[in-house]
Each structure stands twice: as structure tokens, then as C-alpha cells.
Design a protein around this motif. Structure first.
Motif, PDB file in Angstrom:
ATOM      1  N   ALA A 161       2.152  -4.146   3.415  1.00  0.00           N
ATOM      2  CA  ALA A 161       0.918  -3.835   4.146  1.00  0.00           C
ATOM      3  C   ALA A 161       0.516  -5.041   4.980  1.00  0.00           C
ATOM      4  O   ALA A 161       0.916  -6.173   4.696  1.00  0.00           O
ATOM      5  N   HIS A 166      -6.603   0.735   0.845  1.00  0.00           N
ATOM      6  CA  HIS A 166      -5.446   1.121   1.659  1.00  0.00           C
ATOM      7  C   HIS A 166      -4.527   1.959   0.780  1.00  0.00           C
ATOM      8  O   HIS A 166      -3.488   1.475   0.292  1.00  0.00           O
ATOM      9  N   GLU A 198      -0.512   1.810   0.005  1.00  0.00           N
ATOM     10  CA  GLU A 198       0.107   0.611   0.561  1.00  0.00           C
ATOM     11  C   GLU A 198       0.384  -0.421  -0.541  1.00  0.00           C
ATOM     12  O   GLU A 198      -0.223  -0.382  -1.616  1.00  0.00           O
ATOM     13  N   GLU A 212       0.985  -4.193  14.506  1.00  0.00           N
ATOM     14  CA  GLU A 212       1.156  -4.063  13.048  1.00  0.00           C
ATOM     15  C   GLU A 212       2.266  -4.995  12.545  1.00  0.00           C
ATOM     16  O   GLU A 212       2.133  -5.590  11.470  1.00  0.00           O
TER      17      GLU A 212
END
Ligand code: PGA
Length: 256
Positions: A68, A75, A78, A109
């Protein structure tokens, strides 16, 4: 001289029971090999704790296939880089083409994930490579340049000690169609020159650049004999202990 790295990307194969069996075969097979480089296996997350017990005390390293961007929190589903480090990982694969395609992950990302990996003390293996259509259209180098440019200069603490690059032409992944050593070398030399511009000559000379895409024991020697290919990121062949061990041996012999 750059040390080699051979990383086995098991992808979504081998739950804990099967992973223990394969990891044991790989570990035992590598006992007789004077590595002179690194060998890494990347099982699915859920199998990491079981495999960690098998590789403990052996030179076989443990890696994850993704992490992650965030360190913790809300999240769902993740896994944070710090958790992977705690589970015994030293490396994590980022930006694999399957995640670029299926999860539609973006450069921003990738940067955040690589930063997260570094903050957790992990070495990031950053993947890049062109699609078949892009190669046919004569755009392979432009695509690779754009992929490197979009990520590497933005990483906070990029260094040869914490980052490995993996050139994986998408047309060669899981297809049995390996890039010829000449084509792979040409792209690796191109990527290393781009890296020199983006991160400096010294970093470019020291950073390891792996080839990935249908690497097998039978073609690994010719690929790893190329001056800019420092090992491999291996998918399918890493699921068979004898194949993977053969590839690790080829990496050792290439830089003997
Ligand atoms: P392959 O996969 O060796 O099965 O082509 C390589 C990869 O996806 O990393």
C-alpha cells in the motif's frame, strides 16, 4: 561489479501449504549453490509467514508482490510496507504490468508506494516495459522513457541500495516469447542511459536492472551474459524449483 538478483514472482499461486513445499525445495536446492548474488522469492502475502519459517537461516530472501502507499489506517484489503517488513520481507515488487493493466495503478501511486517501501526499509523492485503494439509501432523506447521519467525523479530517497529496476516487455510476460538477449540488452542500455539522466551517472552505474518475461533455465545464461542485465524477475519458471534454481545458477555463472 553489480551483484545479481534473481527474484521469483509467484503471482497468485501457492497458498501456505503449497508455498511451504515449494520454498523448501528451492531452499534445499540452493544449498549447493555458492550464490554470489541474491535470490528472492515473492509468495502471495498470505503465505509469507509460513515461507519465512522455511527460509530462515538460508540465503534465500523473501519479498512481496505489492504494498500500500499508506502506512496504516482505513484501507480495506491493503497491506502496508511496514507490515511486510515485519513479516520478514526485504523486497517488494511495485508497478508490475499486471497491476498497471488490471488495477490501473498510476505513476503517482508508484511513487507513493516506492516511498512507503523505502520508509519501511524495503528494497523496491520497480517494473516497466512496453506493450506489443507499442513495440510494433516503434515506440518501445519512448514508452520506457516516459515510465521511468514519470516515477524515478519523484521518489524521495532513490538509491541503488534501495531500488532495483525490472524491464519487463509485456509481450514477453507469460507468453513463452522471450526478448532475444540482443533486444533485451538494447533496452537495458537505453534504460540505464535514461537513468543516468534522471538519477545521475553514479546511481545508474550501480543500480541493478533485471530482465523479466519468459525467463527460463534454458535462456537465462544468454540473457544474463549481457552487460546491462543484472538478473531476472521470473514468473512462471519460479513455480518449479528446478527451473528457478537453474536460473539462479545462471546468474551466478554470469558474474563469476
Ligand atoms: P513470466 O513472468 O516469467 O511468467 O513471463 C514474469 C513476470 O511477470 O514478472
Amino acid at each position: 561489479m553489480r551483484k545479481t538478483l534473481v527474484a521469483g514472482n509467484w503471482k497468485m499461486n501457492n497458498g501456505p501449504a503449497a508455498a511451504v513445499k515449494l520454498a523448501r525445495e528451492v531452499r534445499d536446492g540452493l544449498r549447493a549453490v555458492d550464490l554470489r548474488g541474491q535470490a528472492l522469492i515473492c509468495p502471495p502475502c498470505v503465505s509469507l509467514p509460513a515461507v519465512r519459517e522455511i527460509v530462515a537461516g538460508s540465503p534465500l530472501l523473501l519479498g512481496a508482490q505489492n504494498c500500500a502507499a499508506a502506512a496504516s489506517g482505513a484501507h480495506t484489503g491493503e497491506v502496508a510496507a511496514g507490515m511486510l517488513a515485519e513479516a520478514g520481507c526485504s523486497h517488494v515488487i511495485i508497478a508490475h504490468s499486471e497491476r498497471r493493466q488490471h488495477q490501473r495503478e498510476t505513476d503517482a501511486e508508484f511513487v507513493a508506494k516506492i516511498d512507503a517501501a523505502h520508509a519501511a526499509g524495503l528494497t523496491a523492485i520497480f517494473c516497466f516495459g512496453e506493450l506489443l503494439g507499442e513495440r510494433r509501432a516503434g515506440q518501445a523506447q519512448t514508452v520506457v522513457r516516459t515510465q521511468l521519467e514519470g516515477v524515478l525523479p519523484h521518489v524521495k530517497r532513490l538509491s541503488p541500495a534501495n531500488t532495483v529496476l525490472a524491464y519487463e516487455p509485456v509481450w514477453a510476460i507469460g507468453t513463452g516469447e522471450t526478448a532475444t538477449p540482443e533486444v533485451a540488452q538494447e533496452m537495458h542500455a537505453f534504460a540505464r542511459a535514461a537513468l543516468a539522466e534522471l538519477a545521475g551517472r553514479e546511481a545508474a552505474a550501480a543500480m541493478r536492472l533485471l530482465y523479466g518475461g519468459s525467463v527460463k533455465a534454458s535462456n537465462a545464461g544468454d540473457l544474463f551474459a549481457q552487460p546491462d542485465i543484472d538478473g531476472g524477475l521470473v514468473g512462471g519458471a519460479s513455480l518449479q524449483a528446478a527451473e528457478f534454481i537453474g536460473i539462479v545458477r545462471a546468474a551466478r555463472d554470469a558474474r563469476a
